[in-house]
Design a protein around this motif. Structure first.
Motif, mmCIF file in Angstrom:
data_model
loop_
_atom_site.group_PDB
_atom_site.id
_atom_site.type_symbol
_atom_site.label_atom_id
_atom_site.label_comp_id
_atom_site.label_asym_id
_atom_site.label_seq_id
_atom_site.Cartn_x
_atom_site.Cartn_y
_atom_site.Cartn_z
ATOM 1 N N LYS A 1 0.833 -1.208 0.000
ATOM 2 C CA LYS A 1 0.000 0.000 0.000
ATOM 3 C C LYS A 1 0.866 1.255 0.000
ATOM 4 O O LYS A 1 0.566 2.238 -0.692
ATOM 5 C CB LYS A 1 -0.935 0.001 1.215
ATOM 6 N N ALA A 2 1.933 1.237 0.794
ATOM 7 C CA ALA A 2 2.832 2.394 0.865
ATOM 8 C C ALA A 2 3.516 2.622 -0.484
ATOM 9 O O ALA A 2 3.581 3.756 -0.985
ATOM 10 C CB ALA A 2 3.868 2.182 1.968
ATOM 11 N N GLU A 3 4.014 1.549 -1.095
ATOM 12 C CA GLU A 3 4.737 1.680 -2.354
ATOM 13 C C GLU A 3 3.816 2.097 -3.493
ATOM 14 O O GLU A 3 4.236 2.804 -4.415
ATOM 15 C CB GLU A 3 5.427 0.357 -2.683
ATOM 16 N N LYS A 4 2.564 1.695 -3.426
ATOM 17 C CA LYS A 4 1.607 2.076 -4.466
ATOM 18 C C LYS A 4 1.476 3.590 -4.554
ATOM 19 O O LYS A 4 1.480 4.171 -5.649
ATOM 20 C CB LYS A 4 0.238 1.448 -4.177
ATOM 21 N N VAL A 5 1.376 4.244 -3.409
ATOM 22 C CA VAL A 5 1.209 5.700 -3.397
ATOM 23 C C VAL A 5 2.500 6.379 -3.853
ATOM 24 O O VAL A 5 2.463 7.341 -4.628
ATOM 25 C CB VAL A 5 0.795 6.200 -1.997
#
Length: 318
Positions: free
Chosen positions: A49-53
């Motif tokens: 989720k963090a890397e997606k943003v």
């Protein structure tokens, strides 16, 4: 996420100059990761989720100065590249989620950084993400300030980013208009707001720039209460309160809440994740050049807000 971890390592080792509050934020992340496998710990960290943003933000272009110019020999030179401290903030806000439903752990974020460190470009990109990629139907994103000029310091770059990346704009079905950005198919919008917004707003994300210039917390409070309709509580309701007065009411003037204590209920420090700067200022390393000055981070989850989808940023220069 690797960049954020390197930043955390540097802060905790002393290699990166940082104030007390940044060090505590980094240490809290490491401590909370250790509790991740505990059955009674209500949160987990989701690197995906963090890397997606982070990856979404880095699809968007610079809008000012020499960085805006395209280089035929380097087709990605004009795109945003997150600094380590920016990556840390994004990963903490979007990576920590509740185990019970996957909603975000942190929903109110207070950020203090020295001038000209790219905070407006960062939150403009986050605003675009919240509009089209957060999975919220009928998203309402607001860029708030005390004056129209200041509100456009965030909203203007967001428009420019989308105009200069038509592939991103068209894929998300975004229309860039004179006064707002919209996705008609999803009834979603991103627009500036000046002063106190109307009571009918139901924001999914709100960005309050130069928070210290607000005479009261009226705009911030209206956004927070408007977000309740996104994820209403099953029962119970808090009565409305009067706006707080004074400069930058959320910046910690007059008190600094305890951070990093071993005595921390999971639904208090580690859940709300409260971390406030002292007297509204973020101390920097003496003599450090501007690009090495330590940004102040406040990741605070309001007990008045019911769930993880809505997100509100309050920003100011340190």
């Amino acid at each position: 996420m690797e960049l954020a971890e390197r930043y955390i390592d540097g802060v905790l080792s002393g290699a990166i100059p940082a104030c007390k509050w940044v060090k505590l934020a980094c240490q809290r992340h490491r401590d909370d990761l250790k509790a991740d496998n505990s059955a009674d710990w209500p949160y987990r960290f989701d690197p995906a989720k963090a890397e997606k943003v982070c990856k979404f933000i880095e699809l968007l272009p610079h809008t000012k100065g020499k960085w805006r110019k395209r280089d035929p020999l380097n087709p990605t030179a004009h795109l945003l590249r997150l600094e380590p401290w920016q990556c840390f903030i994004v990963c903490m806000v979007f990576g920590w989620v509740r185990k019970s439903d996957g909603f975000r752990r942190f929903r109110q974020v207070y950020v203090e950084v020295p001038r000209k460190n790219g905070k407006s470009a960062l939150v403009a990109a986050i605003g675009i993400y919240m509009l089209c990629a957060d999975g919220e139907e009928g998203a309402e994103v607001y860029a708030g300030a005390t004056t129209e000029k200041q509100a456009w310091e965030v909203f203007g770059p967001a428009r420019e980013m989308l105009i200069n990346r038509p592939d991103v704009k068209d894929r998300a079905g975004i229309s860039v208009n004179a006064r707002n950005i919209s996705i008609i198919a999803k009834a979603a919008k991103f627009e500036p707001v000046i002063g106190k917004p109307g009571d009918g707003a139901s924001p999914s994300a709100s960005i309050t720039d130069e928070f210290h210039e607000h005479a009261t917390s009226e705009q911030f409070d209206t956004m927070v209460t408007g977000m309740r309709s996104r994820r209403p509580k099953p029962a119970g309701r808090r009565p409305a309160r009067s706006p707080r007065r004074g400069r930058c009411p959320e910046s910690g003037h007059g008190k600094a809440e305890r951070v990093g204590s071993a005595r921390r209920p999971a639904d208090r420090h580690a859940g709300p994740g409260r971390l406030r700067g002292q007297q509204g200022r973020c101390p920097t390393a003496a003599g450090a050049p501007p690009h090495q000055r330590a940004p102040g981070h406040v990741l605070r989850l309001s007990a008045a807000q019911a769930a993880g989808a809505p997100l509100i940023f309050a920003l100011r220069n340190a």
